[in-house]
Write an enzyme that holds these catalytic residues in place. Structure first.
Site, mmCIF file in Angstrom:
data_model
loop_
_atom_site.group_PDB
_atom_site.id
_atom_site.type_symbol
_atom_site.label_atom_id
_atom_site.label_comp_id
_atom_site.label_asym_id
_atom_site.label_seq_id
_atom_site.Cartn_x
_atom_site.Cartn_y
_atom_site.Cartn_z
ATOM 1 C CD GLU A 185 42.775 34.028 42.571
ATOM 2 O OE1 GLU A 185 43.900 34.131 42.020
ATOM 3 O OE2 GLU A 185 41.773 34.664 42.171
ATOM 4 C CG HIS A 194 42.957 37.880 42.692
ATOM 5 N ND1 HIS A 194 42.840 37.500 41.380
ATOM 6 C CD2 HIS A 194 42.725 39.225 42.732
ATOM 7 C CE1 HIS A 194 42.545 38.569 40.641
ATOM 8 N NE2 HIS A 194 42.477 39.624 41.437
ATOM 9 C CG HIS A 209 45.674 34.897 39.175
ATOM 10 N ND1 HIS A 209 44.948 35.910 39.728
ATOM 11 C CD2 HIS A 209 46.795 35.475 38.652
ATOM 12 C CE1 HIS A 209 45.582 37.056 39.560
ATOM 13 N NE2 HIS A 209 46.711 36.828 38.896
#
Ligand code: 0X9
Ligand code: ZN
Ligand code: ZN
Length: 285
Positions: free
Chosen positions: A48, A45, A170
């Site tokens: 992040e 992601h 994450h």
């Protein structure tokens, strides 16, 4: 002066992104043939950022502080992808700081991007996804439709022996998640030993700076299919798989101040060392 790269460290491009960037894996392979493999992805992601930073922190510990981590480096072949979504990362720096997905063009829509953590092929699209290209959890047109997830699939499947651990980094929420995450009631047959390892790792992490990472089942966060952790355990058949959600619990969220990079690295590495040592113990006759 920069340190020389040891002979036992190699980098490899495992594929290209949508925009043509290299997907770079660093291999720490002093242990050599016959020793267990492990695979770690970070930064699936885009926003992040602490995930990418902590992955590089761990690489530095393993490579430049070899003497301190000798028991791990001598016995495990460690494959790390510290930047699993470089196109998205670049866009989160230059376009939209809160970008999550990759930068795929979606046919029939002006909205870009697929959520790479909804694109892996294990119970794909069954829960926690959207079929709208404008959604932040858009799962793509089919499993492994994206070059980034397909590169991870091909590379990890090529490893011999099959990795004993697949781990995904994450942020945020301070959690040590264990599989499966696609459904509340489905669990790997060895879920009890996986859960126990998440608890032990979380305890070691907490001992460093007092941060508590709740070791819970992924689906208890929310059910979501197509994440890398579920695919590692369910298809690649790693004995262990986890997702860690790093600092914080919401004060800064994705905008974690830079002064928390080193402490975040120190605490995750302490937790990971518990996992690494368990992987070694399990592989020692
Ligand atoms: O939703 C996700 O992809 C992860 N959380 S995040 O806030 N970083 O987006 C959690 C994934 C947990 N794993 C599974 N649901 N399998
Ligand atoms: Zn299913
Ligand atoms: Zn994430």
């Amino acid at each position: 002066m920069a340190k020389l790269q040891p002979s036992w460290v190699e980098t490899e491009s495992i594929g290209k992104t949508v925009e043509g960037r290299d997907m770079m894996v660093i291999k720490i392979k002093k242990a050599g043939a016959g020793k267990p493999n492990i695979f770690i992805d970070a930064g699936i992601h885009a926003r992040e950022w602490i995930a990418n930073a902590v992955a590089t922190f761990m690489i530095r510990e393993l490579v430049e502080n070899y003497e301190e981590n000798k028991d791990i480096v001598d016995n495990l072949n460690i494959h790390i992808l510290p930047m699993a979504n470089p196109d998205g990362y670049e866009y989160s720096r230059s376009g939209d700081r809160m970008w999550r997905k990759n930068r795929a063009t979606n046919s029939g829509s002006s909205c870009k991007g697929v959520d790479l953590n909804r694109n892996f092929g294990f119970h794909w699209a069954e829960t926690g996804v959207s079929f709208s290209p404008c959604s932040d959890v858009y799962c793509g047109t089919k499993e492994f439709s994206e070059p980034e997830t397909d590169a991870i699939r091909k590379y990890t499947l090529s490893l011999e022996p099959t990795p004993i651990l697949g781990h995904s980094i994450h942020s945020y929420s301070q959690l040590w998640l264990w599989p499966y995450g696609f459904d509340y009631t489905s669990r790997p047959d060895n879920w009890e030993e996986i859960k126990k390892l998440a608890e032990d790792a979380s305890a070691a992490l907490e001992a460093v700076h007092g941060k508590y990472f709740d070791p819970i089942n992924s689906a208890d966060l929310y059910p979501a299919a197509g994440a890398s952790d579920d695919w590692y355990r369910g298809v690649l058949k790693t004995r262990y798989s986890f997702t860690t959600e790093l600092r914080d619990t919401g004060l800064y969220g994705f905008l974690l101040p830079a002064k928390q990079i080193i402490p975040s690295g120190e605490e995750l590495f302490a937790g990971m060392k518990v996992v690494f040592r368990k992987c070694i113990a399990d592989s020692t006759p």
